[in-house]
Design a protein around this motif. Structure first.
Motif, short mmCIF file in Angstrom:
data_model
loop_
_atom_site.label_atom_id
_atom_site.label_comp_id
_atom_site.label_asym_id
_atom_site.label_seq_id
_atom_site.Cartn_x
_atom_site.Cartn_y
_atom_site.Cartn_z
N GLN A 198 -9.81 -2.67 -8.36
CA GLN A 198 -9.52 -1.58 -7.43
C GLN A 198 -8.35 -0.81 -8.01
O GLN A 198 -7.42 -1.41 -8.54
CB GLN A 198 -9.13 -2.09 -6.05
N ILE A 199 -8.42 0.51 -7.92
CA ILE A 199 -7.29 1.33 -8.34
C ILE A 199 -6.97 2.31 -7.21
O ILE A 199 -7.83 2.61 -6.38
CB ILE A 199 -7.55 2.09 -9.66
N LEU A 234 -11.58 7.83 1.65
CA LEU A 234 -10.85 9.08 1.53
C LEU A 234 -9.72 9.14 2.55
O LEU A 234 -9.92 8.87 3.71
CB LEU A 234 -11.79 10.26 1.73
N VAL A 235 -8.57 9.51 2.09
CA VAL A 235 -7.42 9.66 2.96
C VAL A 235 -6.80 11.03 2.67
O VAL A 235 -5.61 11.17 2.58
CB VAL A 235 -6.38 8.55 2.72
N LEU A 236 -7.66 12.03 2.50
CA LEU A 236 -7.19 13.36 2.14
C LEU A 236 -6.91 14.18 3.39
O LEU A 236 -7.54 14.00 4.41
CB LEU A 236 -8.23 14.07 1.27
N GLU A 260 -13.86 2.07 6.68
CA GLU A 260 -13.88 2.22 8.13
C GLU A 260 -12.73 3.07 8.65
O GLU A 260 -12.49 3.11 9.85
CB GLU A 260 -13.84 0.83 8.79
N SER A 261 -12.00 3.77 7.76
CA SER A 261 -10.89 4.60 8.23
C SER A 261 -11.45 5.79 9.02
O SER A 261 -12.61 6.16 8.90
CB SER A 261 -10.06 5.12 7.05
N GLU A 262 -10.59 6.37 9.83
CA GLU A 262 -11.00 7.52 10.65
C GLU A 262 -11.52 8.66 9.78
O GLU A 262 -12.52 9.30 10.10
CB GLU A 262 -9.80 8.00 11.48
N THR A 263 -10.87 8.89 8.64
CA THR A 263 -11.30 9.95 7.73
C THR A 263 -12.68 9.68 7.17
O THR A 263 -13.52 10.56 7.12
CB THR A 263 -10.28 10.11 6.58
N GLY A 283 -2.74 13.24 -0.55
CA GLY A 283 -2.95 11.87 -0.11
C GLY A 283 -3.36 10.99 -1.28
O GLY A 283 -3.13 11.34 -2.43
N GLU A 284 -3.96 9.88 -0.97
CA GLU A 284 -4.39 8.96 -2.02
C GLU A 284 -5.68 8.27 -1.60
O GLU A 284 -6.04 8.25 -0.42
CB GLU A 284 -3.32 7.92 -2.33
N VAL A 285 -6.39 7.72 -2.61
CA VAL A 285 -7.60 6.96 -2.34
C VAL A 285 -7.52 5.65 -3.11
O VAL A 285 -6.97 5.59 -4.20
CB VAL A 285 -8.90 7.72 -2.73
N THR A 286 -8.05 4.60 -2.52
CA THR A 286 -8.22 3.32 -3.21
C THR A 286 -9.70 3.20 -3.50
O THR A 286 -10.52 3.39 -2.61
CB THR A 286 -7.72 2.16 -2.34
N VAL A 287 -10.03 2.90 -4.76
CA VAL A 287 -11.42 3.01 -5.20
C VAL A 287 -11.93 1.76 -5.89
O VAL A 287 -11.16 0.96 -6.43
CB VAL A 287 -11.60 4.22 -6.13
#
Length: 153
Positions: free
Chosen positions: A137-138, A18-20, A101-104, A145-149
């Protein structure tokens, strides 16, 4: 205000980093039936909480939009609980992955697909991905923001 939404079970759960910009917290919960019964007759009713978010211009608040969120539990034998925003633009559930592993991601509950005995890696079209093989992956863009899933069923 508490509302509810009637939904059919999702075909796939989307794992995401998540990068929201905003995350909503809720204390409502829903436990879905065990995985052993993947297609129960009927629908699920998820209690929702409504949050009014201001839409601002340079000088003033011009209107308010409503955001609906609630908690769901996924996985078996031990359910993993997530607070999610219900977006009518998608039939998927997006939750942070244990692999993110992102901060979010690190400040939220993260889904561990290995803790769910019946989780299966799939591609976007539902095709099962064999262990060690490349996966689809999309990237999904949102207003904040955006997410890669990657997909799991």
């Amino acid at each position: 205000m508490v509302s509810s939404i009637t939904t059919l079970p999702p075909l796939a759960m989307v794992l995401a980093c998540l990068v929201l910009a905003q995350v909503f917290v809720c204390t409502l919960s829903l436990s879905l039936p065990p995985v052993e019964d993947p297609s129960p007759a009927g629908r699920y009713v998820v209690p929702l909480h409504r949050q009014r978010v201001p839409v601002k211009s340079d000088e003033d608040t011009v209107s308010f939009k409503s955001v609906y969120f609630g908690s769901i539990s996924v996985g078996a034998p031990v359910a993993q609980t997530f607070s999610v925003v219900f977006d009518t633009g998608s039939g998927h559930i997006i939750v942070p992955s244990r692999e993110c592993e992102s901060e979010t991601c690190l400040i939220h509950n993260r889904y561990d697909r290995h803790a769910s005995a019946h989780a299966v890696d799939i591609d976007y079209d539902g095709t099962v991905v064999e262990p060690g093989q490349p996966r689809d992956q999309i990237t999904v863009a949102f207003g904040t923001g955006e997410v890669t899933v990657q997909f799991v069923r």
